[in-house]
Motif scaffolding. Structure first.
Motif, PDB file in Angstrom:
ATOM      1  N   VAL A  64      48.448  49.793  60.349  1.00  0.00           N
ATOM      2  CA  VAL A  64      47.168  49.149  60.071  1.00  0.00           C
ATOM      3  C   VAL A  64      46.970  49.156  58.560  1.00  0.00           C
ATOM      4  O   VAL A  64      47.068  50.198  57.911  1.00  0.00           O
ATOM      5  N   SER A  65      46.703  47.987  58.010  1.00  0.00           N
ATOM      6  CA  SER A  65      46.506  47.841  56.567  1.00  0.00           C
ATOM      7  C   SER A  65      45.085  47.366  56.300  1.00  0.00           C
ATOM      8  O   SER A  65      44.645  46.355  56.866  1.00  0.00           O
ATOM      9  N   THR A  66      44.361  48.096  55.442  1.00  0.00           N
ATOM     10  CA  THR A  66      42.985  47.760  55.083  1.00  0.00           C
ATOM     11  C   THR A  66      42.907  47.499  53.588  1.00  0.00           C
ATOM     12  O   THR A  66      43.414  48.306  52.790  1.00  0.00           O
ATOM     13  N   VAL A  67      42.290  46.381  53.205  1.00  0.00           N
ATOM     14  CA  VAL A  67      42.252  45.976  51.802  1.00  0.00           C
ATOM     15  C   VAL A  67      40.826  45.629  51.400  1.00  0.00           C
ATOM     16  O   VAL A  67      40.114  44.910  52.115  1.00  0.00           O
ATOM     17  N   HIS A  68      40.421  46.152  50.253  1.00  0.00           N
ATOM     18  CA  HIS A  68      39.174  45.748  49.605  1.00  0.00           C
ATOM     19  C   HIS A  68      39.533  45.282  48.199  1.00  0.00           C
ATOM     20  O   HIS A  68      40.171  46.024  47.439  1.00  0.00           O
ATOM     21  N   ARG A  69      39.131  44.053  47.861  1.00  0.00           N
ATOM     22  CA  ARG A  69      39.490  43.498  46.553  1.00  0.00           C
ATOM     23  C   ARG A  69      38.310  42.729  45.981  1.00  0.00           C
ATOM     24  O   ARG A  69      37.732  41.867  46.649  1.00  0.00           O
ATOM     25  N   ALA A  70      37.957  43.055  44.740  1.00  0.00           N
ATOM     26  CA  ALA A  70      36.888  42.343  44.027  1.00  0.00           C
ATOM     27  C   ALA A  70      37.448  41.879  42.688  1.00  0.00           C
ATOM     28  O   ALA A  70      38.028  42.676  41.942  1.00  0.00           O
ATOM     29  N   ILE A  71      37.270  40.582  42.396  1.00  0.00           N
ATOM     30  CA  ILE A  71      37.795  40.001  41.160  1.00  0.00           C
ATOM     31  C   ILE A  71      36.691  39.223  40.466  1.00  0.00           C
ATOM     32  O   ILE A  71      36.027  38.382  41.086  1.00  0.00           O
ATOM     33  N   THR A  72      36.506  39.491  39.176  1.00  0.00           N
ATOM     34  CA  THR A  72      35.609  38.676  38.363  1.00  0.00           C
ATOM     35  C   THR A  72      36.387  37.507  37.791  1.00  0.00           C
ATOM     36  O   THR A  72      37.405  37.691  37.113  1.00  0.00           O
ATOM     37  N   ILE A  73      35.924  36.303  38.100  1.00  0.00           N
ATOM     38  CA  ILE A  73      36.558  35.070  37.625  1.00  0.00           C
ATOM     39  C   ILE A  73      35.892  34.693  36.307  1.00  0.00           C
ATOM     40  O   ILE A  73      34.702  34.360  36.271  1.00  0.00           O
ATOM     41  N   LEU A  74      36.646  34.726  35.228  1.00  0.00           N
ATOM     42  CA  LEU A  74      36.056  34.509  33.910  1.00  0.00           C
ATOM     43  C   LEU A  74      35.942  33.044  33.532  1.00  0.00           C
ATOM     44  O   LEU A  74      35.036  32.658  32.785  1.00  0.00           O
ATOM     45  N   ASP A  75      36.859  32.209  34.018  1.00  0.00           N
ATOM     46  CA  ASP A  75      36.839  30.790  33.656  1.00  0.00           C
ATOM     47  C   ASP A  75      37.577  29.988  34.721  1.00  0.00           C
ATOM     48  O   ASP A  75      38.103  30.544  35.695  1.00  0.00           O
ATOM     49  N   GLY A  76      37.616  28.678  34.509  1.00  0.00           N
ATOM     50  CA  GLY A  76      38.200  27.792  35.513  1.00  0.00           C
ATOM     51  C   GLY A  76      39.662  28.046  35.783  1.00  0.00           C
ATOM     52  O   GLY A  76      40.158  27.774  36.891  1.00  0.00           O
ATOM     53  N   ALA A  77      40.404  28.558  34.792  1.00  0.00           N
ATOM     54  CA  ALA A  77      41.824  28.826  34.991  1.00  0.00           C
ATOM     55  C   ALA A  77      42.057  29.929  36.018  1.00  0.00           C
ATOM     56  O   ALA A  77      43.166  30.062  36.544  1.00  0.00           O
ATOM     57  N   GLY A  78      41.027  30.716  36.306  1.00  0.00           N
ATOM     58  CA  GLY A  78      41.162  31.779  37.302  1.00  0.00           C
ATOM     59  C   GLY A  78      40.527  31.447  38.637  1.00  0.00           C
ATOM     60  O   GLY A  78      40.410  32.325  39.501  1.00  0.00           O
ATOM     61  N   SER A  79      40.148  30.190  38.838  1.00  0.00           N
ATOM     62  CA  SER A  79      39.387  29.840  40.043  1.00  0.00           C
ATOM     63  C   SER A  79      40.158  30.067  41.340  1.00  0.00           C
ATOM     64  O   SER A  79      39.551  30.294  42.393  1.00  0.00           O
ATOM     65  N   ASP A  80      41.492  30.026  41.294  1.00  0.00           N
ATOM     66  CA  ASP A  80      42.265  30.241  42.520  1.00  0.00           C
ATOM     67  C   ASP A  80      42.074  31.646  43.070  1.00  0.00           C
ATOM     68  O   ASP A  80      42.282  31.888  44.266  1.00  0.00           O
ATOM     69  N   TRP A  81      41.699  32.600  42.220  1.00  0.00           N
ATOM     70  CA  TRP A  81      41.491  33.974  42.687  1.00  0.00           C
ATOM     71  C   TRP A  81      40.216  34.104  43.506  1.00  0.00           C
ATOM     72  O   TRP A  81      39.968  35.164  44.081  1.00  0.00           O
ATOM     73  N   ALA A  82      39.432  33.056  43.569  1.00  0.00           N
ATOM     74  CA  ALA A  82      38.248  33.063  44.425  1.00  0.00           C
ATOM     75  C   ALA A  82      38.591  32.646  45.849  1.00  0.00           C
ATOM     76  O   ALA A  82      37.701  32.501  46.689  1.00  0.00           O
ATOM     77  N   GLN A  83      39.880  32.445  46.108  1.00  0.00           N
ATOM     78  CA  GLN A  83      40.353  32.126  47.453  1.00  0.00           C
ATOM     79  C   GLN A  83      41.266  33.239  47.941  1.00  0.00           C
ATOM     80  O   GLN A  83      41.964  33.887  47.157  1.00  0.00           O
ATOM     81  N   LEU A  84      41.302  33.440  49.241  1.00  0.00           N
ATOM     82  CA  LEU A  84      42.190  34.438  49.840  1.00  0.00           C
ATOM     83  C   LEU A  84      42.806  33.851  51.100  1.00  0.00           C
ATOM     84  O   LEU A  84      42.083  33.376  51.984  1.00  0.00           O
ATOM     85  N   MET A  85      44.138  33.876  51.158  1.00  0.00           N
ATOM     86  CA  MET A  85      44.849  33.452  52.359  1.00  0.00           C
ATOM     87  C   MET A  85      45.401  34.680  53.059  1.00  0.00           C
ATOM     88  O   MET A  85      46.136  35.474  52.470  1.00  0.00           O
ATOM     89  N   VAL A  86      45.038  34.848  54.319  1.00  0.00           N
ATOM     90  CA  VAL A  86      45.552  35.954  55.134  1.00  0.00           C
ATOM     91  C   VAL A  86      46.334  35.337  56.304  1.00  0.00           C
ATOM     92  O   VAL A  86      45.733  34.789  57.223  1.00  0.00           O
TER      93      VAL A  86
END
Length: 651
Positions: A64-86
């Motif tokens: 069993v794998s449990t993940v908690h992840r929080a990312i601050t997106i600083l600009d548009g170049a980092g917008s993909d980090w606002a998505q998560l594929m599981v």
């Protein structure tokens, strides 16, 4: 980390508002951007505020794998980090998927809604059947900066794979804080490998309620930038790779404690699936009966396989590791990489030749050979050849999924790396063919016909071999002539030109495949005219750009990953009334980074002949050597830009 694959519905995380008898109290802010130190924002498009992963080994067959992840997106170049594929599949299931997004001050904008999560079939475009699916959660915002937070849990019944913890898995991504915990029964000891951890960071080992507990923690990791000719990111950032000793997948138990044992599991899983129908065995025996040379017999069998099968993947449950029987491939005419390699092995057996399937990591960096674990994504066929009176011992490698792959050629897809040979005695690590400066060649001959106004036409013939031909060979198979011409046009480093004629041909019958490119070019401004002089650069198509020295110094080693030899001959046919006034001096550079030469002389008929040669090895240098490498590239760039001055003699 490694994301598993599993089915389940997303669980919507609702905002919690706490009330007193008379008033509502807003939640305390989370992850305000003002809390971020400047050192973590520098050169970063995003900052991981928290990345906490826990892997619990429940049994030899379940994790069993449990993940908690929080990312601050600083600009548009980092917008993909606002998505998560599981991803998910038959062997992996999502217990929950939650999320929330916060504004610059850490105030909750909203929680993840059902409409923010889409369920997709993860089709690869060629699988006949696959249970691979994924849930894509999206919390992208239009105003920056903002912070996204995701929580999810995965139960896996495929214990062949444990987690890989990689909190800094992208360039220009900083990390504020991250932890990784593994809990496992003492009877199932954890195997792990630490890579590039900061100084002083190591596993903290303890016991808890009868379990072995391992924990890692990192803080304040500055963003890593890609540098020219630098190593892959995974060679630079902190990572902990974990793997089982014992595992079990759908009742099939094995061990990954050694390459021999891991290969033994795969061999036993597929044992007995190489039986062909009697009529096919008879047909193959007749196909090769007149061939005395073993390599020639292998070629005939391989060409038979290519002509009668096609690649279609079927990935269902254990089907990711267990092949279709060879008889099924014979009947259907298709299979995935495992099935076609197993089928090829069976065909060779019918021809009296022994071959072995081999696991390999294709189209990706080589595996880490010092840590036995399942790092593979492809299967190929290996045929050892014993020494004879006239030939040394050798090995033939076969890519069984392609109808066009040259016999014995692995290319950039599976060449220059390690593979795990699956034998009755278990797994054995071996090397696939190596392609270096002698094999990877680009040899070009150009005839340039100049007129007195500076216009020119050129006939260019270029032969590509080894890894240099891979791109063009794929283009020949996948693009029509119009698309090929467009691709070539966009790849040429010329300012003002047009292709008036082009042709591509492939020779895949020789030991090292070759693609020949023929181009006719119109060059309306090949030479610039100033009064009675013409100025032109004889290096037509092979200029290597200079590199700039990094501000603040080099951070990573110099990694020259591709070895090659480029040889150019340019013959400039000068019209009557023009003669050389100035010719560039010869250049010869011999360094540990590579060798370069360029020279120009006049042929008896007045033609100017320019000869350039560049040879670069596949090698690695310390970052302290980068200034010397920059200087090497500067000298090449300057030599490549050298000009000829022609003088008009009839004015």
């Amino acid at each position: 980390m490694r994301h598993f694959s599993l089915p389940c519905r997303a669980v919507v995380l609702s905002a919690s508002l706490f009330a007193t008898d008379t008033a509502w109290a807003a939640p305390a802010p989370k992850y305000p951007v003002s809390d971020l130190p400047a050192s973590l924002r520098e050169n970063a498009h995003g900052v991981v505020r928290a990345y906490d992963e826990t892997l619990v080994v429940k049994s030899v067959s379940r994790t069993v794998s449990t993940v908690h992840r929080a990312i601050t997106i600083l600009d548009g170049a980092g917008s993909d980090w606002a998505q998560l594929m599981v991803p998910y599949d038959q062997l992996n299931s999502i217990n929950y998927l939650r999320g929330a997004v916060y504004d610059v001050d850490g105030r909750l904008i909203r929680s993840l809604r059902a409409s923010d999560v889409k369920d997709y079939g993860l089709s690869d475009g060629f699988s006949l059947a696959t249970d691979n699916r994924g849930r894509l959660a999206t919390l992208q915002q239009s105003a920056y900066p903002y912070t996204v937070e995701f929580d999810y849990e995965i139960t896996s019944d495929n214990s062949l794979f444990y987690s890989t913890w990689e909190p800094q898995d992208e360039p220009q991504l900083a990390v504020e804080h991250a932890t990784f915990r593994v809990l496992t029964p003492a009877a199932l000891p954890l195997r792990y490998q630490e890579r590039h951890l900061p100084k002083g960071v190591q596993a903290a080992h303890s016991q808890q309620s009868g379990q072995e507990v391992y924990q890692w923690e990192v803080k304040a990791l500055a963003a890593v930038e890609r540098e020219p000719d630098g190593p892959p990111l995974r060679d630079l950032v902190p990572m902990v790779v974990t793997a089982p000793a014992a595992f079990e997948v759908q009742g099939h138990a094995g061990s990954a404690a050694s390459w021999q044992q891991l290969g033994q599991w795969s061999y036993e899983l597929n044992k007995g699936r190489d039986v062909l129908p009697d009529d096919l065995r008879t047909r193959v025996a007749a196909l090769v009966k007149d061939e005395k040379d073993e390599r020639a017999r292998i070629r005939k069998v391989y060409e038979f396989l290519q002509a009668n099968t096609r690649y279609i993947s079927v990935q269902l449950g254990l089907g990711g590791w267990q092949t279709f029987p060879a008889s099924a491939v014979s009947t259907n005419g298709y299979g995935d990489c495992k099935a076609l390699s197993n089928y090829g092995m069976a065909l060779l057996q019918a021809a009296g030749i022994t071959g072995y399937c081999a696991l390999v990591r294709a189209d990706a960096p080589d595996i880490h050979t010092e840590f036995s674990s399942s790092q593979f994504n492809h299967v190929i066929l290996c045929v050892p050849l014993a020494a004879t009176k006239t030939a040394k011992a050798d090995t033939v490698w076969l890519e069984c999924t392609s109808q066009t792959a040259p016999f014995g050629y692995m290319g950039s897809f599976t060449g220059n790396r390690h593979a795990l040979l699956l034998t009755p005695q278990g797994g054995k690590l071996v090397r696939t063919p190596t392609y270096g400066v002698r094999e990877n060649r680009r040899e070009r001959l150009a005839d340039v016909y100049l007129d007195a106004q500076g216009k020119a036409t050129a006939a260019v013939r270029t032969a590509y071999t080894g890894l240099e031909q891979d791109r063009l060979s794929a283009m020949l198979d996948g693009l029509d002539p119009a698309q090929q011409k467009k691709y070539i046009t966009e790849s040429l480093t010329l300012n003002n030109f047009s292709i008036t004629k082009f042709n591509l041909t492939a020779n895949r019958q020789q030991a090292l495949p070759m693609v020949t490119e023929k181009l006719d070019l119109a060059l309306p401004t090949f030479a610039s005219v100033s009064g009675k002089r013409l100025f032109l650069a004889p290096n037509l198509l092979s200029r290597l750009p200079a590199l700039s020295a990094p501000v603040g110094g080099r951070q990573s080693d110099v990694w020259l990953s591709h070895a090659y030899t480029y040889a150019d001959t340019v013959r400039i046919h000068v019209p009557a009334g023009l003669q050389p006034e100035n010719l560039p001096a010869p250049v010869q550079l011999t360094t540990a980074f590579g060798t370069y030469s360029a020279q120009l002389h006049t042929l008896p008929d007045g033609t100017l002949q320019y000869v350039r040669r560049l040879q670069m090895p596949r090698t690695r240098f310390a970052k302290e050597d980068y200034p010397a490498y920059v200087e090497f590239r500067r000298k090449i760039s300057a030599a490549d830009k050298a000009q000829i001055v022609l003088l008009k003699t009839d004015v």
